[in-house]
Every structure is written in structure tokens, then in C-alpha cells.
Design an enzyme around this catalytic site. Structure first.
Site, PDB file in Angstrom:
ATOM      1  CD  GLU A  91       4.662  35.621  15.078  1.00  0.00           C
ATOM      2  OE1 GLU A  91       5.244  34.983  14.177  1.00  0.00           O
ATOM      3  OE2 GLU A  91       4.905  36.791  15.350  1.00  0.00           O
ATOM      4  CB  CYS A 330      11.722  34.614  12.149  1.00  0.00           C
ATOM      5  SG  CYS A 330      12.194  33.442  10.915  1.00  0.00           S
TER       6      CYS A 330
HETATM    7  N1  SAH Z   1      16.031  29.353  18.567  1.00  0.00           N
HETATM    8  C1  SAH Z   1      15.927  28.236  17.682  1.00  0.00           C
HETATM    9  C2  SAH Z   1      14.576  28.073  17.033  1.00  0.00           C
HETATM   10  C3  SAH Z   1      13.888  29.292  16.503  1.00  0.00           C
HETATM   11  S1  SAH Z   1      14.478  29.989  15.011  1.00  0.00           S
HETATM   12  C4  SAH Z   1      17.034  28.274  16.651  1.00  0.00           C
HETATM   13  O1  SAH Z   1      17.833  29.214  16.665  1.00  0.00           O
HETATM   14  O2  SAH Z   1      17.166  27.354  15.869  1.00  0.00           O
HETATM   15  C5  SAH Z   1      14.074  28.835  13.761  1.00  0.00           C
HETATM   16  C6  SAH Z   1      14.949  28.977  12.521  1.00  0.00           C
HETATM   17  O3  SAH Z   1      14.632  30.181  11.792  1.00  0.00           O
HETATM   18  C7  SAH Z   1      16.420  29.062  12.864  1.00  0.00           C
HETATM   19  O4  SAH Z   1      17.198  28.275  12.001  1.00  0.00           O
HETATM   20  C8  SAH Z   1      16.689  30.521  12.662  1.00  0.00           C
HETATM   21  O5  SAH Z   1      18.041  30.722  12.483  1.00  0.00           O
HETATM   22  C9  SAH Z   1      15.827  30.831  11.453  1.00  0.00           C
HETATM   23  N2  SAH Z   1      15.621  32.253  11.212  1.00  0.00           N
HETATM   24  C10 SAH Z   1      15.539  33.248  12.110  1.00  0.00           C
HETATM   25  N3  SAH Z   1      15.400  34.449  11.499  1.00  0.00           N
HETATM   26  C11 SAH Z   1      15.369  34.196  10.165  1.00  0.00           C
HETATM   27  C12 SAH Z   1      15.216  35.025   9.001  1.00  0.00           C
HETATM   28  N4  SAH Z   1      15.083  36.333   9.111  1.00  0.00           N
HETATM   29  N5  SAH Z   1      15.223  34.418   7.794  1.00  0.00           N
HETATM   30  C13 SAH Z   1      15.346  33.076   7.692  1.00  0.00           C
HETATM   31  N6  SAH Z   1      15.479  32.252   8.741  1.00  0.00           N
HETATM   32  C14 SAH Z   1      15.496  32.795   9.978  1.00  0.00           C
END
Ligand code: SAH
Length: 338
Positions: A91, A330
Site C-alpha cells: 500500500e 498500517c
Molecule cells: N516499521 C516502521 C515503519 C512502519 S509503521 C516503524 O515501526 O516505525 C509506521 C508507524 O505507524 C509506526 O510508528 C507504527 O508504530 C505506527 N502504527 C502501526 N500500527 C498502528 C496502529 N494500529 N495505530 C496507529 N499507529 C500505528
């Protein structure tokens, strides 16, 4: 060279010249420009002789993912599900801000980090994306939505520091004077905190913005949320080394989860840990996903948390929720169609 020489969009002009020694350098330069602009067929390269187009087609292929689905929310946020050449889905999200349009793109199909709140990790890691597949998300999103793109955030599916070779190649191609010419200053990379990757990035001298998904100031909570946690103090030491090496302030992302990590004492602990080095904290509203065991914090708790962190010095912002009704967070769309 992930993707192999055949994946032409991932190649630098020097690599293309080495693959095409018989072709005049200026012709190879023209081909590079077409590739970086996101040409989807060799026949689009109208200023190249037919024989050279045929030679390129023989040598390799264009990375042209197809948009399997595109949804646009009322606030203009658009989410695209790409079908890659091997059928994998990833995505991208286009976010529209007053200062310009930013694409949030994926760096891996799936993810192996196992964070408890995140939908992207549910099926594990399938494979790394190539630099060309990252570039194609930028050019493809601009084309699908019909707007220019001025910034990139590596915050989609995947852990960018678990695919750093291709990510670094992507950032350098993105900045190339004969390509999209997007400065690394317009790129943010978000990581769950892989220490080796942070150190490598610090040494790479790429002036991008490092965002660290911190989500808890203590190891008990952080390891529960993020099983790969190397230890909060080990992580913050790496961030301080990054700041020392690059002079660039690190951003910390913090999803507020009700009664898990949103109490005032966690806010003060976070503030104390970050005090003394320039830091920015971005509080993120939880988007129900993953295993569904968490709830978002109450608005008064968010305000209270933000004020407590800020009292120790870091700047604090609360992320707006863009594109809520299209599941713009996400890995949610990818899971829906699988
Ligand atoms: N792997 C990297 C980048 C992808 S996630 C990382 O961990 O930073 C990008 C952001 O979205 C991260 O801060 C992650 O913690 C957040 N994220 C993931 N799932 C989420 C959710 N259900 N609600 C809000 N933020 C979320």
C-alpha cells in the site's frame, strides 16, 4: 543488486551504462530519465530510437505495479493498493497538507517485527521491495491521483531498516539530478528501532529525518508492544549517536494506548529520558488494528500526556487522523483483500 540487472528502474545511470556498453552515454541518460519518471511502457519513451527501445526491452523490464484499488477519503487522503509483478500487494497513502503532498510508502511486503498493535506484521515478512518498487509507488501515486508529490515518508508496510540497502538506493535515486530531484531532506524514515540500521544510516550521510517508533519509555511495556525491543536506553543511545553524527533532531512516534502507555507517570518518564538532546515527540492516535486488544486514549488524557512530556523540553505534536474512513493506516487494506 536486489531485483537483478533486469529491474531497470532500480539502476543508477552508471549501472545502466555498464549494462549497455554499446549505447552512447547520452542515450542511456535519456532512458534513465524515462525510467525515473515512471514510464510504464518502453513505447512511452518517444525520443528514443525504436532499436534502443527494443534493446532495453530485451535487457530488462519496467517496474510497473498496477493499482488494484484506490480509495479517496473526504479530506483528500488517497490510499492505493498496488499489485506487484509477482502478485504481492503493498500500500501507499497520499496525504495532502497545506505545504504539499506526501506519499507514505511501503518498503517490504509484510513485516517480521511482530509489533502487537500493527496489522502489517500479521502474516510475517514475505519479501523486501526493490528501490524501483519504492520509486514506482511515488510516481504511480502521483499519476493515479493526478497531483505532484513533494515529500516521502517511509512509514507504510515494512521496516525500512530491515531493507536498508534498497532503501538507501531508493533515497539516492529519488534525489538524482536527472530523476525526481527530491532532496533527502523531504524524506522521513520511520523505524521500530534497529540499532545497526540507525548506526549505518548515521554513517550514510543522507540528510533525511529519522523517526523512531518508541511507544513506551520503559522496557516492560515496550517489549510487550514491540518484541524486538533492544532496550529503551540502548535505543536512545543510538539516537543520540545519530544526532551527534548528523546534527539532525530525531522524532519519536508514540501511539497512545488507553491504560497501557498513556498515564501521566509514563509521560514524565518519557520527557525525562528525552530531555537534554533536541527531540520531537509525535503522539499518534491508535487505529484499531492488529490483534485488537487495545483502545485509543481519551482526548483529555492525550492533552494531559502531551503537556507532561512538553514540560521536560521536547516539542510535542498530536498527529491528525487523516483518511480514517478508508482505513488509511498500517496494512489494513492489504489484509482486507487477501
Ligand atoms: N516499521 C516502521 C515503519 C512502519 S509503521 C516503524 O515501526 O516505525 C509506521 C508507524 O505507524 C509506526 O510508528 C507504527 O508504530 C505506527 N502504527 C502501526 N500500527 C498502528 C496502529 N494500529 N495505530 C496507529 N499507529 C500505528
Amino acid at each position: 543488486m536486489t531485483g537483478g540487472p533486469a529491474e531497470l528502474v532500480s539502476r543508477t545511470p552508471e549501472e545502466l551504462r555498464a549494462l549497455l556498453p554499446e549505447v552512447p552515454a547520452y542515450r542511456v541518460g535519456q532512458a534513465f530519465r524515462w525510467l525515473q519518471k515512471g514510464a510504464r511502457a518502453f513505447d512511452e519513451m518517444t525520443d528514443l530510437p525504436l532499436s534502443f527501445r527494443a534493446r532495453l526491452a530485451e535487457l530488462g523490464h519496467l517496474t510497473a505495479p498496477t493499482a488494484a484499488r484506490c480509495q479517496t477519503a473526504r479530506d483528500g487522503t488517497a490510499k492505493i493498493l498496488w499489485r506487484l509483478s509477482d502478485g504481492q500487494g503493498v500500500e501507499s497513502v497520499l496525504m495532502r497538507y497545506r505545504h504539499g503532498n506526501t506519499v507514505c510508502l511501503s518498503t517490504q511486503a509484510g513485516c517480521r517485527q511482530g509489533c502487537a498493535f500493527c496489522a502489517s506484521t500479521v502474516g510475517g515478512l514475505i519479501r523486501n521491495l526493490t528501490a524501483g518498487e519504492m520509486l514506482a509507488q511515488v510516481t504511480g501515486t502521483a499519476r493515479e491521483v493526478g497531483v505532484p508529490v513533494s515529500g516521502v515518508v517511509l512509514m507504510g508496510i515494512g521496516e525500512p531498516l530491515d531493507n536498508l540497502d534498497e532503501v538507501e538506493r531508493f533515497v539516492r535515486l529519488l534525489a538524482h539530478p536527472d530523476g525526481l530531484r527530491m532532496s533527502p531532506r523531504r524524506v522521513s524514515l520511520s523505524t521500530c528501532g534497529l540499532i545497526d540500521g540507525i548506526d549505518r544510516l548515521a554513517a550514510a550521510a543522507l540528510p533525511l529525518t529519522l523517526s523512531v517508533s518508541l511507544h513506551a519509555p520503559d522496557d516492560g511495556t515496550r517489549t510487550r508492544l514491540m518484541p524486538g525491543n533492544p532496550g529503551v536506553s540502548v535505543l536512545l543511545d543510538a539516537c543520540r549517536r545519530y544526532f551527534k553524527a548528523t546534527g539532525r533532531r530525531v522524532s519519536y512516534e508514540y501511539i497512545l494506548l488507553r491504560d497501557v502507555n498513556d498515564t501521566e507517570d509514563r509521560a514524565h518518564l518519557l520527557g525525562r529520558l528525552l530531555a537534554g538532546t533536541p527531540a520531537h515527540v509525535n503522539l499518534i492516535p491508535y487505529n484499531p488494528a492488529g490483534r485488537g486488544e487495545f483502545r485509543p486514549s481519551r482526548p483529555d488524557q492525550v492533552r494531559c500526556f502531551a503537556a507532561a512530556v512538553a514540560s521536560h523540553g521536547p516539542s510535542v505534536t498530536c498527529r491528525r487522523r487523516l483518511g480514517q474512513e478508508i482505513d488509511a493506516a498500517c496494512g489494513q487494506l492489504r489484509r482486507q483483500i487477501e
